[in-house]
Design a protein around this motif. Structure first.
Motif, PDB file in Angstrom:
ATOM      1  N   GLU A  12       0.820  -1.214   0.000  1.00 48.38           N
ATOM      2  CA  GLU A  12       0.000   0.000   0.000  1.00 48.38           C
ATOM      3  C   GLU A  12       0.851   1.259   0.000  1.00 48.38           C
ATOM      4  N   ARG A  13       2.084   1.154   0.464  1.00 47.44           N
ATOM      5  CA  ARG A  13       2.962   2.325   0.486  1.00 47.44           C
ATOM      6  C   ARG A  13       4.119   2.118  -0.473  1.00 47.44           C
ATOM      7  N   MET A  14       4.486   3.178  -1.187  1.00 43.78           N
ATOM      8  CA  MET A  14       5.664   3.155  -2.034  1.00 43.78           C
ATOM      9  C   MET A  14       6.925   3.106  -1.181  1.00 43.78           C
ATOM     10  N   THR A  15       8.004   2.596  -1.767  1.00 42.20           N
ATOM     11  CA  THR A  15       9.303   2.715  -1.122  1.00 42.20           C
ATOM     12  C   THR A  15       9.768   4.166  -1.224  1.00 42.20           C
ATOM     13  N   GLU A  16      10.782   4.517  -0.447  1.00 42.40           N
ATOM     14  CA  GLU A  16      11.314   5.881  -0.505  1.00 42.40           C
ATOM     15  C   GLU A  16      11.805   6.203  -1.911  1.00 42.40           C
ATOM     16  N   GLY A  55      -0.572  12.450  -2.861  1.00 40.86           N
ATOM     17  CA  GLY A  55       0.840  12.490  -3.218  1.00 40.86           C
ATOM     18  C   GLY A  55       1.416  13.880  -3.009  1.00 40.86           C
ATOM     19  N   PRO A  56       2.222  14.374  -3.956  1.00 38.72           N
ATOM     20  CA  PRO A  56       2.821  15.708  -3.799  1.00 38.72           C
ATOM     21  C   PRO A  56       1.871  16.853  -4.113  1.00 38.72           C
ATOM     22  N   VAL A  71     -12.799  24.922  -0.685  1.00 38.29           N
ATOM     23  CA  VAL A  71     -11.978  24.489   0.446  1.00 38.29           C
ATOM     24  C   VAL A  71     -11.387  23.137   0.059  1.00 38.29           C
ATOM     25  N   LEU A  72     -10.053  23.070  -0.023  1.00 38.67           N
ATOM     26  CA  LEU A  72      -9.384  21.884  -0.540  1.00 38.67           C
ATOM     27  C   LEU A  72      -8.620  21.143   0.551  1.00 38.67           C
ATOM     28  N   PHE A  73      -8.779  19.814   0.556  1.00 33.41           N
ATOM     29  CA  PHE A  73      -8.033  18.937   1.456  1.00 33.41           C
ATOM     30  C   PHE A  73      -7.264  17.912   0.624  1.00 33.41           C
ATOM     31  N   GLY A  74      -6.030  17.652   1.022  1.00 26.03           N
ATOM     32  CA  GLY A  74      -5.243  16.592   0.423  1.00 26.03           C
ATOM     33  C   GLY A  74      -4.812  15.615   1.499  1.00 26.03           C
ATOM     34  N   ALA A  75      -5.240  14.358   1.379  1.00 21.43           N
ATOM     35  CA  ALA A  75      -4.898  13.333   2.370  1.00 21.43           C
ATOM     36  C   ALA A  75      -3.941  12.319   1.758  1.00 21.43           C
ATOM     37  N   ASP A  76      -2.924  11.939   2.524  1.00 19.49           N
ATOM     38  CA  ASP A  76      -1.985  10.926   2.038  1.00 19.49           C
ATOM     39  C   ASP A  76      -1.407  10.157   3.219  1.00 19.49           C
ATOM     40  N   ILE A  77      -1.040   8.909   2.939  1.00 16.84           N
ATOM     41  CA  ILE A  77      -0.480   8.041   3.969  1.00 16.84           C
ATOM     42  C   ILE A  77       0.993   8.356   4.235  1.00 16.84           C
ATOM     43  N   SER A  78       1.612   9.117   3.323  1.00 15.16           N
ATOM     44  CA  SER A  78       3.046   9.387   3.395  1.00 15.16           C
ATOM     45  C   SER A  78       3.328  10.799   3.876  1.00 15.16           C
ATOM     46  N   ALA A  79       4.018  10.915   5.002  1.00 14.15           N
ATOM     47  CA  ALA A  79       4.417  12.233   5.504  1.00 14.15           C
ATOM     48  C   ALA A  79       5.395  12.908   4.550  1.00 14.15           C
ATOM     49  N   ARG A  80       6.231  12.112   3.880  1.00 13.80           N
ATOM     50  CA  ARG A  80       7.189  12.670   2.929  1.00 13.80           C
ATOM     51  C   ARG A  80       6.466  13.340   1.763  1.00 13.80           C
ATOM     52  N   MET A  81       5.449  12.686   1.234  1.00 10.41           N
ATOM     53  CA  MET A  81       4.688  13.262   0.131  1.00 10.41           C
ATOM     54  C   MET A  81       4.014  14.568   0.551  1.00 10.41           C
ATOM     55  N   LEU A  82       3.446  14.601   1.739  1.00  8.79           N
ATOM     56  CA  LEU A  82       2.779  15.807   2.208  1.00  8.79           C
ATOM     57  C   LEU A  82       3.771  16.944   2.445  1.00  8.79           C
ATOM     58  N   SER A  83       4.976  16.594   2.852  1.00  8.03           N
ATOM     59  CA  SER A  83       6.009  17.612   3.018  1.00  8.03           C
ATOM     60  C   SER A  83       6.370  18.221   1.662  1.00  8.03           C
ATOM     61  N   LEU A  84       6.484  17.378   0.639  1.00  5.94           N
ATOM     62  CA  LEU A  84       6.759  17.874  -0.705  1.00  5.94           C
ATOM     63  C   LEU A  84       5.603  18.739  -1.207  1.00  5.94           C
ATOM     64  N   ALA A  85       4.377  18.320  -0.898  1.00  7.39           N
ATOM     65  CA  ALA A  85       3.195  19.088  -1.305  1.00  7.39           C
ATOM     66  C   ALA A  85       3.197  20.463  -0.650  1.00  7.39           C
ATOM     67  N   ASP A 109      -9.491   5.144   6.439  1.00  2.00           N
ATOM     68  CA  ASP A 109      -9.893   5.499   7.805  1.00  2.00           C
ATOM     69  C   ASP A 109      -9.434   6.930   8.093  1.00  2.00           C
ATOM     70  N   LEU A 110     -10.146   7.892   7.536  1.00  6.55           N
ATOM     71  CA  LEU A 110      -9.756   9.295   7.659  1.00  6.55           C
ATOM     72  C   LEU A 110     -10.408   9.946   8.878  1.00  6.55           C
ATOM     73  N   ALA A 111      -9.633  10.740   9.593  1.00  2.00           N
ATOM     74  CA  ALA A 111     -10.137  11.430  10.786  1.00  2.00           C
ATOM     75  C   ALA A 111     -10.890  12.687  10.351  1.00  2.00           C
ATOM     76  N   LEU A 112     -12.027  12.479   9.714  1.00  2.00           N
ATOM     77  CA  LEU A 112     -12.840  13.569   9.195  1.00  2.00           C
ATOM     78  C   LEU A 112     -14.310  13.297   9.494  1.00  2.00           C
ATOM     79  N   PRO A 113     -15.102  14.343   9.625  1.00  2.00           N
ATOM     80  CA  PRO A 113     -16.529  14.151   9.920  1.00  2.00           C
ATOM     81  C   PRO A 113     -17.283  13.521   8.743  1.00  2.00           C
ATOM     82  N   ASP A 114     -18.446  12.989   9.037  1.00  2.00           N
ATOM     83  CA  ASP A 114     -19.327  12.462   7.994  1.00  2.00           C
ATOM     84  C   ASP A 114     -19.864  13.603   7.126  1.00  2.00           C
ATOM     85  N   THR A 115     -20.219  13.259   5.901  1.00  2.00           N
ATOM     86  CA  THR A 115     -20.926  14.143   4.957  1.00  2.00           C
ATOM     87  C   THR A 115     -20.334  15.556   4.896  1.00  2.00           C
TER      88      THR A 115
END
Length: 225
Positions: A12-16, A55-56, A71-85, A109-115
């Protein structure tokens, strides 16, 4: 009778190394086309939108220019990708433009409200997901009734030989790292029939699944609750 090649799951996660090559790759043309399609389909007016597995962040940063009041949200499993973003955002957005909200989290499993959202986007993520029904159920949970969905991904070919032919035809000059990762991604992808079954189980059968070009699929439409 041809038998469909079974799915060979990749992590599910890319390598570095894969993340670095992905972040450096030029996807400007398809990302710009996707951002424009989203903006034109959804239309004007303030909306809340999320890109799951952003991703980035290139699609969202392009969408920001086209939909300044969203209002824009970007969710990613990778902290590295979010840092690049986040770094890219500082270079590409002006002081007058509203920043994208970056969120570290698994798309299942996102920590966000419904609807919460009017628009849900995901690009080249589904083939990484081991439990796709959980992914679709999460999209259903966090979107409003009538929300627009734009999910793009690879679709699995009939054989490894066909997967190799797709690579040779479309990315002949990319690095061996990119070509190897693309090959495993094709083998890890879902078929149109499999995605339709996933949507049925997740109570999202209102969404349409269509084939694009020689290797993609698109899931699009509106959420019905």
């Amino acid at each position: 009778m041809n038998m469909m090649m079974p799915r060979i799951a990749e992590p599910e996660r890319m390598t570095e190394e894969e993340e670095i090559f992905y972040a450096k790759a030029d996807y400007s043309a398809p990302h710009e086309a996707l951002a424009r399609e989203i903006a034109s389909t959804v239309g004007t007016g303030a909306k809340w939108a999320i890109d799951i597995g952003c991703g980035p962040g290139d699609v969202l940063l392009r969408l920001r220019k086209l939909a300044p009041d969203w209002v824009l949200f970007g969710a990613d499993i990778s902290a590295r990708m979010l840092s690049l973003a986040s770094e890219d955002q500082e270079q590409r957005l002006t002081a007058d433009e509203t920043p994208v909200n970056w969120l570290l989290g698994n798309g299942k499993d996102l920590a966000l409200p419904d609807t919460l959202f009017d628009v849900a986007i995901s690009n080249s993520v589904l083939h990484h997901v081991a439990d796709p029904v959980a992914f679709w159920k999460q999209i259903r949970r966090i979107t409003k009734s009538g929300a627009h969905v734009f999910v793009r991904d690879l679709r699995r070919p009939d054989s490894e030989a066909e997967a190799q032919a797709i690579i040779d035809r479309n990315i002949p000059n990319e690095s061996e790292v990119v070509r190897t990762h693309y090959f495993s991604s094709l083998l890890s992808s879902y078929t149109v029939a499999e995605v339709r079954a996933q949507l049925q189980e997740a109570n999202l059968s209102s969404l349409e699944v269509i084939e694009l070009a020689d290797r993609y699929l698109s899931v699009q439409g509106k959420v019905v609750k």
